[in-house]
Design a protein around this motif. Structure first.
Motif, PDB file in Angstrom:
ATOM      1  N   ARG A   1      20.661   0.748  10.478  1.00  0.00           N
ATOM      2  CA  ARG A   1      20.775   2.072   9.863  1.00  0.00           C
ATOM      3  C   ARG A   1      19.994   2.191   8.553  1.00  0.00           C
ATOM      4  O   ARG A   1      20.564   2.457   7.485  1.00  0.00           O
ATOM      5  N   PRO A   2      18.689   1.999   8.609  1.00  0.00           N
ATOM      6  CA  PRO A   2      17.882   2.117   7.387  1.00  0.00           C
ATOM      7  C   PRO A   2      17.756   3.565   6.942  1.00  0.00           C
ATOM      8  O   PRO A   2      17.984   4.498   7.725  1.00  0.00           O
ATOM      9  N   ASP A   3      17.370   3.756   5.714  1.00  0.00           N
ATOM     10  CA  ASP A   3      17.123   5.107   5.218  1.00  0.00           C
ATOM     11  C   ASP A   3      15.883   5.717   5.852  1.00  0.00           C
ATOM     12  O   ASP A   3      15.800   6.941   6.004  1.00  0.00           O
ATOM     13  N   LEU A   4      14.902   4.874   6.193  1.00  0.00           N
ATOM     14  CA  LEU A   4      13.609   5.362   6.673  1.00  0.00           C
ATOM     15  C   LEU A   4      13.189   4.608   7.925  1.00  0.00           C
ATOM     16  O   LEU A   4      13.232   3.373   7.955  1.00  0.00           O
ATOM     17  N   LEU A   5      12.781   5.350   8.958  1.00  0.00           N
ATOM     18  CA  LEU A   5      12.192   4.762  10.161  1.00  0.00           C
ATOM     19  C   LEU A   5      10.775   5.281  10.315  1.00  0.00           C
ATOM     20  O   LEU A   5      10.547   6.490  10.400  1.00  0.00           O
ATOM     21  N   LEU A   6       9.822   4.367  10.334  1.00  0.00           N
ATOM     22  CA  LEU A   6       8.418   4.663  10.598  1.00  0.00           C
ATOM     23  C   LEU A   6       8.133   4.235  12.029  1.00  0.00           C
ATOM     24  O   LEU A   6       8.368   3.085  12.397  1.00  0.00           O
ATOM     25  N   ALA A   7       7.642   5.144  12.856  1.00  0.00           N
ATOM     26  CA  ALA A   7       7.422   4.853  14.279  1.00  0.00           C
ATOM     27  C   ALA A   7       5.980   5.189  14.639  1.00  0.00           C
ATOM     28  O   ALA A   7       5.569   6.346  14.547  1.00  0.00           O
TER      29      ALA A   7
ATOM     30  N   VAL B   1       5.912   4.618  -3.815  1.00  0.00           N
ATOM     31  CA  VAL B   1       7.341   4.407  -4.036  1.00  0.00           C
ATOM     32  C   VAL B   1       8.024   4.577  -2.691  1.00  0.00           C
ATOM     33  O   VAL B   1       7.936   5.637  -2.065  1.00  0.00           O
ATOM     34  N   ALA B   2       8.680   3.522  -2.215  1.00  0.00           N
ATOM     35  CA  ALA B   2       9.274   3.531  -0.885  1.00  0.00           C
ATOM     36  C   ALA B   2      10.588   2.764  -0.913  1.00  0.00           C
ATOM     37  O   ALA B   2      10.830   1.963  -1.827  1.00  0.00           O
ATOM     38  N   PRO B   3      11.443   2.965   0.082  1.00  0.00           N
ATOM     39  CA  PRO B   3      12.664   2.162   0.148  1.00  0.00           C
ATOM     40  C   PRO B   3      12.328   0.682   0.253  1.00  0.00           C
ATOM     41  O   PRO B   3      11.265   0.312   0.779  1.00  0.00           O
ATOM     42  N   PRO B   4      13.192  -0.192  -0.229  1.00  0.00           N
ATOM     43  CA  PRO B   4      12.946  -1.629  -0.095  1.00  0.00           C
ATOM     44  C   PRO B   4      12.864  -2.034   1.369  1.00  0.00           C
ATOM     45  O   PRO B   4      13.335  -1.313   2.259  1.00  0.00           O
TER      46      PRO B   4
ATOM     47  N   VAL C   1       0.932   1.264   5.140  1.00  0.00           N
ATOM     48  CA  VAL C   1       1.015   1.358   3.681  1.00  0.00           C
ATOM     49  C   VAL C   1       2.439   1.706   3.260  1.00  0.00           C
ATOM     50  O   VAL C   1       3.008   1.087   2.354  1.00  0.00           O
ATOM     51  N   CYS C   2       3.039   2.679   3.951  1.00  0.00           N
ATOM     52  CA  CYS C   2       4.398   3.089   3.612  1.00  0.00           C
ATOM     53  C   CYS C   2       5.373   1.934   3.773  1.00  0.00           C
ATOM     54  O   CYS C   2       6.329   1.800   2.999  1.00  0.00           O
ATOM     55  N   ASN C   3       5.130   1.075   4.758  1.00  0.00           N
ATOM     56  CA  ASN C   3       6.010  -0.056   5.042  1.00  0.00           C
ATOM     57  C   ASN C   3       5.717  -1.274   4.175  1.00  0.00           C
ATOM     58  O   ASN C   3       6.475  -2.238   4.179  1.00  0.00           O
ATOM     59  N   GLY C   4       4.601  -1.256   3.456  1.00  0.00           N
ATOM     60  CA  GLY C   4       4.243  -2.381   2.606  1.00  0.00           C
ATOM     61  C   GLY C   4       3.411  -3.448   3.291  1.00  0.00           C
ATOM     62  O   GLY C   4       3.102  -4.480   2.684  1.00  0.00           O
ATOM     63  N   LEU C   5       3.018  -3.213   4.542  1.00  0.00           N
ATOM     64  CA  LEU C   5       2.183  -4.185   5.253  1.00  0.00           C
ATOM     65  C   LEU C   5       0.741  -4.163   4.757  1.00  0.00           C
ATOM     66  O   LEU C   5       0.030  -5.157   4.879  1.00  0.00           O
TER      67      LEU C   5
ATOM     68  N   LEU D   1      10.229   8.800  -0.049  1.00  0.00           N
ATOM     69  CA  LEU D   1       8.922   8.139   0.047  1.00  0.00           C
ATOM     70  C   LEU D   1       7.913   8.966  -0.728  1.00  0.00           C
ATOM     71  O   LEU D   1       7.867  10.187  -0.582  1.00  0.00           O
ATOM     72  N   SER D   2       7.121   8.290  -1.553  1.00  0.00           N
ATOM     73  CA  SER D   2       6.153   9.006  -2.376  1.00  0.00           C
ATOM     74  C   SER D   2       4.855   8.216  -2.466  1.00  0.00           C
ATOM     75  O   SER D   2       4.862   7.028  -2.798  1.00  0.00           O
ATOM     76  N   LEU D   3       3.754   8.879  -2.131  1.00  0.00           N
ATOM     77  CA  LEU D   3       2.427   8.296  -2.288  1.00  0.00           C
ATOM     78  C   LEU D   3       1.627   9.203  -3.211  1.00  0.00           C
ATOM     79  O   LEU D   3       1.551  10.417  -2.968  1.00  0.00           O
ATOM     80  N   GLY D   4       1.048   8.616  -4.247  1.00  0.00           N
ATOM     81  CA  GLY D   4       0.255   9.370  -5.196  1.00  0.00           C
ATOM     82  C   GLY D   4      -1.161   8.854  -5.273  1.00  0.00           C
ATOM     83  O   GLY D   4      -1.374   7.716  -5.691  1.00  0.00           O
ATOM     84  N   ALA D   5      -2.124   9.663  -4.830  1.00  0.00           N
ATOM     85  CA  ALA D   5      -3.550   9.305  -4.873  1.00  0.00           C
ATOM     86  C   ALA D   5      -3.819   7.931  -4.258  1.00  0.00           C
ATOM     87  O   ALA D   5      -4.619   7.150  -4.774  1.00  0.00           O
ATOM     88  N   VAL D   6      -3.170   7.650  -3.137  1.00  0.00           N
ATOM     89  CA  VAL D   6      -3.309   6.347  -2.488  1.00  0.00           C
ATOM     90  C   VAL D   6      -4.600   6.296  -1.669  1.00  0.00           C
ATOM     91  O   VAL D   6      -4.888   7.187  -0.870  1.00  0.00           O
ATOM     92  N   SER D   7      -5.362   5.241  -1.874  1.00  0.00           N
ATOM     93  CA  SER D   7      -6.571   4.986  -1.094  1.00  0.00           C
ATOM     94  C   SER D   7      -6.534   3.554  -0.580  1.00  0.00           C
ATOM     95  O   SER D   7      -5.987   2.661  -1.230  1.00  0.00           O
ATOM     96  N   VAL D   8      -7.130   3.360   0.596  1.00  0.00           N
ATOM     97  CA  VAL D   8      -7.259   2.031   1.186  1.00  0.00           C
ATOM     98  C   VAL D   8      -8.696   1.862   1.649  1.00  0.00           C
ATOM     99  O   VAL D   8      -9.210   2.691   2.409  1.00  0.00           O
ATOM    100  N   SER D   9      -9.334   0.800   1.179  1.00  0.00           N
ATOM    101  CA  SER D   9     -10.701   0.488   1.589  1.00  0.00           C
ATOM    102  C   SER D   9     -10.771  -0.969   2.023  1.00  0.00           C
ATOM    103  O   SER D   9     -10.122  -1.839   1.424  1.00  0.00           O
ATOM    104  N   VAL D  10     -11.548  -1.233   3.053  1.00  0.00           N
ATOM    105  CA  VAL D  10     -11.784  -2.586   3.541  1.00  0.00           C
ATOM    106  C   VAL D  10     -13.285  -2.761   3.687  1.00  0.00           C
ATOM    107  O   VAL D  10     -13.937  -2.010   4.431  1.00  0.00           O
ATOM    108  N   ALA D  11     -13.829  -3.732   2.973  1.00  0.00           N
ATOM    109  CA  ALA D  11     -15.276  -4.016   3.038  1.00  0.00           C
ATOM    110  C   ALA D  11     -16.094  -2.750   2.841  1.00  0.00           C
ATOM    111  O   ALA D  11     -16.995  -2.424   3.620  1.00  0.00           O
TER     112      ALA D  11
END
Length: 232
Positions: free
Chosen positions: A145-151, A65-68, A52-56, A8-18
């Motif tokens: 058996r996924p590669d990544l579990l986000l909890a 860049v994350a697993p499918p 964000v990591c999960n794509g939601l 899992l890779s996040l590069g300079a990720v930002s999230v803004s709402v309103a």
């Protein structure tokens, strides 16, 4: 053995709402085999980061860049379960990943057995206790058996015995080859589970360190305040 790969890779990720910044310039790398606990006060951005990591949630800027989707899983404090039986909940996620019968039923049965739910196989998922529902969520992960579990706060509001059951299952899922990234407000749990701590404050990563170092000597004022119990 080879070097762990970047999962899992996040590069300079930002999230803004309103015009409100929820995450700002997040740089994060998770290697296969990491066990990362994300800490921070309410509103720090922990749940947003997992989504964000999960794509939601799509970042406003930056690179992810994350697993499918079919090779990762996200579980919540309150599991999102189908209004079906325990075993049908597990069979559903296997079907969605293309597993055919009879393997589908066989794998589902193995998963619910492993998660202590065999006696409840035909019960409606919504009739389970909170701890049992979380074990069912983990049975679905076990089966796939996924590669990544986000909890996201997977043991919040559970009694101590149920919390330990879920923790043990998280480690059992990890032993199958799944990398864990989780959030919690429970400092004792973080000390039990974390190999690495990512500490968020105001939507920014202010510390990313081995867990033992973080708890022994937090480098930021925000982390020191949090660990002292002054910020929840």
């Amino acid at each position: 053995m080879g070097e762990p790969s970047t999962l899992l890779s996040l590069g300079a990720v930002s999230v803004s709402v309103a015009d409100t910044a929820l995450l700002t310039d997040i740089d994060l790398r998770v290697q296969s085999g990491d066990r990362v606990v994300i800490l921070g006060a309410n509103g720090a951005g922990k749940s947003t980061l997992l989504k964000v990591c999960n794509g939601l949630i799509v970042p406003s800027k930056g690179e992810l860049v994350a697993p499918p989707a079919n090779n990762q899983a996200l579980i919540f404090q309150r599991p999102a379960l189908l209004r079906r039986s325990v075993i049908e909940n597990v069979k559903f996620v296997l079907a969605a990943r293309g597993v055919r019968e009879p393997e589908r039923s066989s794998q589902a049965q193995i998963a619910i057995n492993a998660c202590g739910l065999a006696a409840m196989a035909s019960r409606p998922a919504i009739a389970l206790s909170g701890g049992e529902q979380q074990r069912l969520a983990l049975a679905r992960v076990w089966a796939c058996r996924p590669d990544l579990l986000l909890a996201d706060e997977p043991t919040a509001n559970l009694a101590p015995a149920a919390m330990r059951d879920v923790e043990n299952l998280l480690l059992a899922v990890e032993a199958l080859g799944t990398t864990l990234v989780l959030t919690t407000h429970n400092i004792a749990q973080a000390k039990r589970l974390a190999r690495r701590i990512v500490f968020l404050d105001g939507g920014r990563i202010v510390e990313d360190r081995p867990a033992a170092e973080f708890f022994a000597s937090p480098a930021s004022a925000a982390a020191r305040t949090y660990l002292a119990g002054e910020s929840i």
